[in-house]
Write an enzyme that holds these catalytic residues in place. Structure first.
Site, PDB file in Angstrom:
ATOM      1  N   TYR A   1      -2.505   0.139  10.197  1.00 35.04           N
ATOM      2  CA  TYR A   1      -2.611  -0.462   8.868  1.00 35.04           C
ATOM      3  C   TYR A   1      -1.291  -0.353   8.111  1.00 35.04           C
ATOM      4  O   TYR A   1      -0.772  -1.342   7.566  1.00 35.04           O
ATOM      5  CB  TYR A   1      -3.732   0.214   8.074  1.00 35.04           C
ATOM      6  CG  TYR A   1      -3.771  -0.167   6.619  1.00 35.04           C
ATOM      7  CD1 TYR A   1      -4.118  -1.456   6.228  1.00 35.04           C
ATOM      8  CD2 TYR A   1      -3.446   0.754   5.621  1.00 35.04           C
ATOM      9  CE1 TYR A   1      -4.148  -1.816   4.880  1.00 35.04           C
ATOM     10  CE2 TYR A   1      -3.474   0.403   4.279  1.00 35.04           C
ATOM     11  CZ  TYR A   1      -3.822  -0.872   3.911  1.00 35.04           C
ATOM     12  OH  TYR A   1      -3.846  -1.229   2.589  1.00 35.04           O
TER      13      TYR A   1
ATOM     14  N   SER B   1       0.827  -1.206   0.000  1.00 31.43           N
ATOM     15  CA  SER B   1       0.000   0.000   0.000  1.00 31.43           C
ATOM     16  C   SER B   1       0.860   1.254   0.000  1.00 31.43           C
ATOM     17  O   SER B   1       1.969   1.262   0.541  1.00 31.43           O
ATOM     18  CB  SER B   1      -0.898   0.002   1.247  1.00 31.43           C
ATOM     19  OG  SER B   1      -1.519   1.257   1.431  1.00 31.43           O
TER      20      SER B   1
END
Length: 327
Positions: A154, A129
């Site tokens: 995250y 990501s």
């Protein structure tokens, strides 16, 4: 050729599974169909795949290492793994951190450990990501930048996945490629993303919460462009070029044209045919002000050239959304 796709009921996973099937590949899809967002959407994506020859599905949680190992033992014919399953969402990770460790760290490790035992495996591609760039202020983000300042749980778990992958590539000479996705959007997208929430509220006449006055920029990347990049990566496994080198590569997959959140909202208003009612909110914890992908490496090695502007991409999403909701 059999390709295992984890997260096959997800947004990117379902689109990429269909593209692989269209290329004549056999796809074994797995997903835990969790309730982070409406499972009915995930099941609808699967329904669209289940009628295509060559697709098989197994409901399975990658956070269960024994179940993952058993699946891999049952299918020694798997030649490629596309590992897209993960617990997504920056803000949700602040209140549910253990969920992210279970999926993005333990689950990622379970896939790596099982994959390195596959006799026919030629390549494993996994989802990372743009969030790994965290508090970096240098723009655009490059794969050679340091990524040791995450601003969300995250982001930290996705970086952990990259480090585990580097380790397995080194220990077992396992060809691995990580793809750092930048704000992917399009039809069949995720309800927790801003473009979905904005569209839903504009069409429903509800107010929109606009964080930081809309003074945020994102490298919005259309799903078809991302799928093209994923498929190109899957067909180009890295090799250890010289003794001591590691067959592990990282690539940014972004549009490389960041747009302001204000501009993004204006385009949505045009396609929805009505203005938004806006409530100003401060910047939220875990968010970054701007994402901007340097895609030089992906363009050079993968031929990655995103071509869909947000005016066109958002138009397609809004048209799909209206059909999905029967509007």
């Amino acid at each position: 050729m059999t390709v295992l796709v984890t997260g096959a009921a997800g947004f990117i996973g379902s689109h990429t599974s269909r593209a692989l099937l269209d290329r004549g590949r056999s796809v074994l899809g797995i997903d835990n169909l969790n309730s982070y967002y409406d499972p009915a959407l995930k099941r609808a994506r699967l329904t669209a795949l289940e009628g295509v020859p060559g697709f098989r599905f197994r409901q399975l949680d990658i956070g269960d290492p024994e179940a993952v190992a058993a699946l891999f033992r049952e299918h020694p014919e798997i030649e490629q793994v596309l590992h897209l399953a993960a617990q997504a969402g920056v803000r949700y990770s602040l209140s549910h951190p253990f969920t992210y460790v279970d999926s993005n760290v333990t689950g990622h490790l379970a896939i790596l450990e099982a994959a390195q035992r596959l006799p026919a495996l030629t390549h494993l591609v996994y989802a990372s990501s743009s969030s790994v760039y965290g508090a970096n202020t240098k723009q655009p983000f490059s794969e050679t930048d340091r990524v040791d300042s995450p601003v969300s749980v995250y982001a930290a778990t996705k970086r952990a996945g990259e480090l585990l992958s580097e380790t397995y590539a080194r220990l077992f000479e396992l060809p691995l490629t990580g793809l750092r996705f930048f704000t992917v959007y399009g039809p069949w997208g995720r309800p927790d993303m801003a473009y979905w929430g904005f569209t839903e509220k504009i069409l429903g006449g509800q107010p929109i919460e606009l964080f930081n006055g809309g003074d945020m920029r994102r490298d919005f990347t259309y799903i078809d462009d991302v799928v093209a990049g994923v498929l190109a990566a899957l067909e180009r496994p890295p090799a250890a070029a010289e003794p001591g080198s590691v067959p592990h590569r990282l690539y940014n997959l972004g549009n490389s044209r960041p747009e302001s959140l204000r501009r993004f909202l204006e385009v949505l208003e045009q396609h929805c045919g009505r203005p938004a009612t806006i409530i100003e909110k401060p910047m939220q914890p875990g968010e970054v002000k701007e994402t901007y992908a340097d895609i030089t490496a992906a363009e050079r090695d993968l031929g990655f050239r995103p071509s869909t502007p947000i005016d066109e991409g958002l138009g397609r999403f809004v048209a799909w959304f209206k059909e999905w909701r029967g509007l």
